[in-house]
Design a protein around this motif. Structure first.
Motif, PDB file in Angstrom:
ATOM      1  N   ILE A   9      -9.093   1.689  -6.235  1.00 34.38           N
ATOM      2  CA  ILE A   9      -7.670   1.367  -6.161  1.00 34.38           C
ATOM      3  C   ILE A   9      -7.438   0.184  -7.100  1.00 34.38           C
ATOM      4  O   ILE A   9      -8.062  -0.868  -6.957  1.00 34.38           O
ATOM      5  N   LYS A  10      -6.543   0.369  -8.077  1.00 32.61           N
ATOM      6  CA  LYS A  10      -6.335  -0.660  -9.100  1.00 32.61           C
ATOM      7  C   LYS A  10      -5.398  -1.780  -8.643  1.00 32.61           C
ATOM      8  O   LYS A  10      -5.532  -2.908  -9.086  1.00 32.61           O
ATOM      9  N   LYS A  11      -4.438  -1.471  -7.762  1.00 31.24           N
ATOM     10  CA  LYS A  11      -3.522  -2.478  -7.227  1.00 31.24           C
ATOM     11  C   LYS A  11      -3.543  -2.382  -5.699  1.00 31.24           C
ATOM     12  O   LYS A  11      -2.699  -1.734  -5.101  1.00 31.24           O
ATOM     13  N   PRO A  12      -4.504  -3.039  -5.054  1.00 28.37           N
ATOM     14  CA  PRO A  12      -4.656  -2.900  -3.607  1.00 28.37           C
ATOM     15  C   PRO A  12      -3.443  -3.376  -2.801  1.00 28.37           C
ATOM     16  O   PRO A  12      -3.145  -2.816  -1.742  1.00 28.37           O
ATOM     17  N   ASP A  13      -2.722  -4.393  -3.295  1.00 28.64           N
ATOM     18  CA  ASP A  13      -1.544  -4.874  -2.564  1.00 28.64           C
ATOM     19  C   ASP A  13      -0.467  -3.801  -2.505  1.00 28.64           C
ATOM     20  O   ASP A  13       0.145  -3.574  -1.460  1.00 28.64           O
ATOM     21  N   THR A  14      -0.231  -3.145  -3.622  1.00 27.46           N
ATOM     22  CA  THR A  14       0.748  -2.061  -3.673  1.00 27.46           C
ATOM     23  C   THR A  14       0.300  -0.907  -2.787  1.00 27.46           C
ATOM     24  O   THR A  14       1.091  -0.347  -2.025  1.00 27.46           O
ATOM     25  N   TYR A  15      -0.966  -0.568  -2.861  1.00 32.25           N
ATOM     26  CA  TYR A  15      -1.528   0.515  -2.045  1.00 32.25           C
ATOM     27  C   TYR A  15      -1.324   0.233  -0.559  1.00 32.25           C
ATOM     28  O   TYR A  15      -0.830   1.084   0.186  1.00 32.25           O
ATOM     29  N   ASP A  16      -1.671  -0.974  -0.120  1.00 27.75           N
ATOM     30  CA  ASP A  16      -1.536  -1.330   1.295  1.00 27.75           C
ATOM     31  C   ASP A  16      -0.078  -1.280   1.751  1.00 27.75           C
ATOM     32  O   ASP A  16       0.222  -0.802   2.845  1.00 27.75           O
ATOM     33  N   ALA A  17       0.838  -1.757   0.900  1.00 30.32           N
ATOM     34  CA  ALA A  17       2.256  -1.743   1.252  1.00 30.32           C
ATOM     35  C   ALA A  17       2.773  -0.311   1.404  1.00 30.32           C
ATOM     36  O   ALA A  17       3.538  -0.008   2.330  1.00 30.32           O
ATOM     37  N   LEU A  18       2.359   0.569   0.524  1.00 28.21           N
ATOM     38  CA  LEU A  18       2.808   1.964   0.591  1.00 28.21           C
ATOM     39  C   LEU A  18       2.238   2.682   1.813  1.00 28.21           C
ATOM     40  O   LEU A  18       2.942   3.456   2.470  1.00 28.21           O
ATOM     41  N   VAL A  19       0.986   2.424   2.142  1.00 28.28           N
ATOM     42  CA  VAL A  19       0.376   3.036   3.324  1.00 28.28           C
ATOM     43  C   VAL A  19       1.057   2.510   4.579  1.00 28.28           C
ATOM     44  O   VAL A  19       1.317   3.272   5.525  1.00 28.28           O
ATOM     45  N   ASP A  20       1.391   1.211   4.601  1.00 24.41           N
ATOM     46  CA  ASP A  20       2.090   0.628   5.754  1.00 24.41           C
ATOM     47  C   ASP A  20       3.461   1.238   5.956  1.00 24.41           C
ATOM     48  O   ASP A  20       3.958   1.313   7.083  1.00 24.41           O
ATOM     49  N   LYS A  21       4.097   1.684   4.856  1.00 23.81           N
ATOM     50  CA  LYS A  21       5.404   2.334   4.956  1.00 23.81           C
ATOM     51  C   LYS A  21       5.295   3.776   5.419  1.00 23.81           C
ATOM     52  O   LYS A  21       6.294   4.456   5.594  1.00 23.81           O
TER      53      LYS A  21
END
Length: 64
Positions: A9-21
Motif C-alpha cells: 500500500i503506497k499511501k496507508p493513511d488514505t487506505y485506512d480512511a477509505l476502509v473506515d468509510k
C-alpha cells in the motif's frame, strides 16, 4: 504459483480512511496506490456534466 511478497500500500493513511468509510480493501488499495502514483485526476468533471461530444473526443484519445 505463490507470490514472493505481499502487495504494498503506497499511501496507508488514505487506505485506512477509505476502509473506515466502508470501502472494500481491494478498492481502497487501488485508489490509494493510484493517488500515490499521480494517476487520479481530481479536476475531472462528472459524466453528467460532460457533453456527448466531449465524451466521444476523450474516448477517441484513449483508444489510440
Amino acid at each position: 504459483m505463490p507470490r514472493d511478497k505481499a502487495p504494498q500500500i503506497k499511501k496507508p493513511d488514505t487506505y485506512d480512511a477509505l476502509v473506515d468509510k466502508g470501502m472494500s480493501k481491494e478498492k481502497a488499495a487501488r485508489i490509494s496506490n493510484a493517488q500515490a502514483a499521480g494517476t487520479i485526476d481530481h479536476r475531472s468533471k462528472k459524466l453528467d456534466e460532460r457533453t456527448k461530444v466531449d465524451l466521444l473526443a476523450e474516448a477517441k484519445r484513449n483508444w489510440n
